[in-house]
Design an enzyme around this catalytic site. Structure first.
Site, PDB file in Angstrom:
ATOM      1  N   TRP A 152     135.871  30.246  -0.270  1.00 15.44           N
ATOM      2  CA  TRP A 152     134.564  29.575  -0.356  1.00 15.44           C
ATOM      3  C   TRP A 152     133.504  30.321   0.421  1.00 15.44           C
ATOM      4  CZ3 TRP A 152     134.244  26.989  -4.473  1.00 15.44           C
ATOM      5  CH2 TRP A 152     135.317  26.243  -4.950  1.00 15.44           C
TER       6      TRP A 152
ATOM      7  N   ASP B  81     129.057  25.121   6.030  1.00 15.97           N
ATOM      8  CA  ASP B  81     129.648  24.442   4.884  1.00 15.97           C
ATOM      9  C   ASP B  81     130.769  23.565   5.449  1.00 15.97           C
ATOM     10  OD1 ASP B  81     131.073  23.614   2.689  1.00 15.97           O
ATOM     11  OD2 ASP B  81     131.392  25.606   1.829  1.00 15.97           O
TER      12      ASP B  81
ATOM     13  N   LYS C 221     135.473  14.726  -1.062  1.00 13.29           N
ATOM     14  CA  LYS C 221     136.651  14.756  -0.182  1.00 13.29           C
ATOM     15  C   LYS C 221     136.527  13.620   0.845  1.00 13.29           C
ATOM     16  CE  LYS C 221     136.213  19.609  -0.981  1.00 13.29           C
ATOM     17  NZ  LYS C 221     137.330  19.935  -1.842  1.00 13.29           N
TER      18      LYS C 221
HETATM   19  N1  PMP Z   1     132.998  24.764  -0.046  1.00 13.74           N
HETATM   20  C1  PMP Z   1     134.216  24.300   0.275  1.00 13.74           C
HETATM   21  C2  PMP Z   1     134.695  24.469   1.683  1.00 13.74           C
HETATM   22  C3  PMP Z   1     135.008  23.674  -0.682  1.00 13.74           C
HETATM   23  O1  PMP Z   1     136.214  23.213  -0.353  1.00 13.74           O
HETATM   24  C4  PMP Z   1     134.510  23.551  -1.993  1.00 13.74           C
HETATM   25  C5  PMP Z   1     135.375  22.918  -3.058  1.00 13.74           C
HETATM   26  N2  PMP Z   1     135.378  21.604  -3.072  1.00 13.74           N
HETATM   27  C6  PMP Z   1     133.243  24.040  -2.281  1.00 13.74           C
HETATM   28  C7  PMP Z   1     132.514  24.640  -1.295  1.00 13.74           C
HETATM   29  C8  PMP Z   1     132.661  23.925  -3.680  1.00 13.74           C
HETATM   30  O2  PMP Z   1     132.325  22.628  -3.933  1.00 13.74           O
HETATM   31  P1  PMP Z   1     131.728  22.200  -5.361  1.00 13.74           P
HETATM   32  O3  PMP Z   1     132.852  22.240  -6.321  1.00 13.74           O
HETATM   33  O4  PMP Z   1     131.208  20.820  -5.117  1.00 13.74           O
HETATM   34  O5  PMP Z   1     130.647  23.150  -5.718  1.00 13.74           O
END
Ligand code: PMP
Length: 357
Positions: A101, A169, A193
């Site tokens: 990520w 994040d 989450k």
């Molecule tokens: N950052 C982290 C730490 C994640 O675990 C995730 C996945 N849930 C995301 C970003 C991306 O999230 P999304 O699918 O809502 O774009």
């Protein structure tokens, strides 16, 4: 029948959230209207969003400089919205690369200017948190991922002493542990989450860091405009925000973050102790950087891995497969997972390990 869902996201929410949300679909608070047909410019919705923001501010202990926003586009939209709004043409954005990520966030940031990866744990399959690094001169902000959902590492000491605006994040560990959230200039977290249902992203932004970049910003990607419009610049995801409210009320009833943190610690300790005691299961994550939210492990023999999944399925344990990019197992222990669910899982693990001897 209980299903033990350890999925990384969208993840299990408390039973009471499901019950109240389903009632609201049929008849929201006795209005005769479904929550799904409530207009976003009504008093009914205004009360929902005001209470949800108020609860987040209260639970996180935010000061008046920090605004709470509910936005669209998932955490992935923040990967580009953050640098678009905060990365100054003549400055650098410092990023720490601790996993899949963070590296996606880095890729998007390079679209908007100079990016320096000041530390990375890629050399060892992202199995640790790099702690030694320097910040370049003229840095617009430092970005890091507090919990690495895929790799199972977590920052236990925040890099808050670097003298630059801090962007985090927190998608996979928001509201799971006590932190001084006011130290951060921007926090973003996908809801699916620990906050609520998929479809909404929470952003906490310190108003004082905005307005320093001159590039034109599309209206819907401009935090300032969202603040001015109270997160209803366009039609927000009403139902997703409502589930956030229900979940935040639940968290408050559990006596907030301090109390849930203790339970999260117990759950993670129980699972890690079990892993450490059973040689069948292996982990590569550096012990001191282990995540309390996403616990990653594997079995060296793929046939036995498959057998373990089958045994778990029979016991109504689901969602333990690792991320498709790394395989193995990942057990996610977000706030809504009770200690009793982890107790069931570790019993199954012990019996399975015994049967393999
Ligand atoms: N950052 C982290 C730490 C994640 O675990 C995730 C996945 N849930 C995301 C970003 C991306 O999230 P999304 O699918 O809502 O774009």
């Amino acid at each position: 029948m209980s299903i033990y869902n350890f999925k990384a996201g969208p993840a299990a929410l408390p039973q009471t959230v499901y019950e109240q949300a389903s009632k609201a679909i049929l008849n929201y608070e006795g209005t005769g209207l479904s929550i799904l047909e409530i207009g976003h410019r009504t008093n009914l919705f205004q009360e929902i969003i005001d209470e949800a923001k108020g609860l987040l501010k209260e639970l996180m202990g935010l000061d008046n400089a920090h605004e709470v926003l509910f936005l669209h586009g998932g955490a992935s939209t923040q990967f580009f919205q953050v640098p678009m709004k905060l990365l100054n043409d003549k400055a650098t954005a410092a990023y720490i690369d601790t996993g899949i990520w963070s590296s996606k966030a880095i890729k998007e940031a390079t679209l908007y200017g100079n990016v320096e990866v000041v530390a990375s744990s890629k050399d060892k399959q992202y199995s640790y948190i790099p702690k030694q690094f320097n910040i370049p001169q003229q840095t617009s902000f430092l970005h890091f991922t507090t919990n690495n959902t895929v790799e199972g590492t977590q920052w236990h000491t925040m890099p808050t002493n670097k003298g630059v605006p801090l962007v985090a994040d927190m998608s996979s560990d928001i509201l799971s542990r006590q932190l001084d959230f006011n130290q951060f200039d921007l926090i973003y977290a996908a809801a699916q989450k620990n906050i609520g249902a998929a479809g909404v992203t929470m952003v906490v932004v310190n108003k004082n860091i905005l307005g320093k970049v001159s590039r034109p910003i599309p209206t819907l990607l401009d935090y300032k405009q969202h603040i001015a419009a109270g997160s209803v610049l366009n039609t927000p995801p009403v139902f997703a925000i409502y589930t956030c409210l229900l979940n935040l009320r639940w968290l408050k009833e559990q006596e907030g973050i301090a109390s849930i943190e203790k339970i999260n610690h117990q759950k993670a300790t129980l699972l890690y102790n079990t892993l450490d005691a059973l040689p069948l299961f292996k982990t590569i994550v550096n012990k001191e950087d282990r995540s309390k939210m996403n616990i990653c492990f594997f079995i060296e023999n793929p046939t036995i891995e498959k057998q373990f999944v089958d045994v778990c399925t029979k016991e109504n344990i689901v969602g333990i497969e690792g991320h498709r990019s790394i395989g193995g197992f990942r057990v996610s222990l977000y706030n809504a997972i009770p200690l009793s669910a982890v107790e069931v899982l570790v019993e199954v693990m012990k019996n399975f390990a015994q049967s393999c001897i």
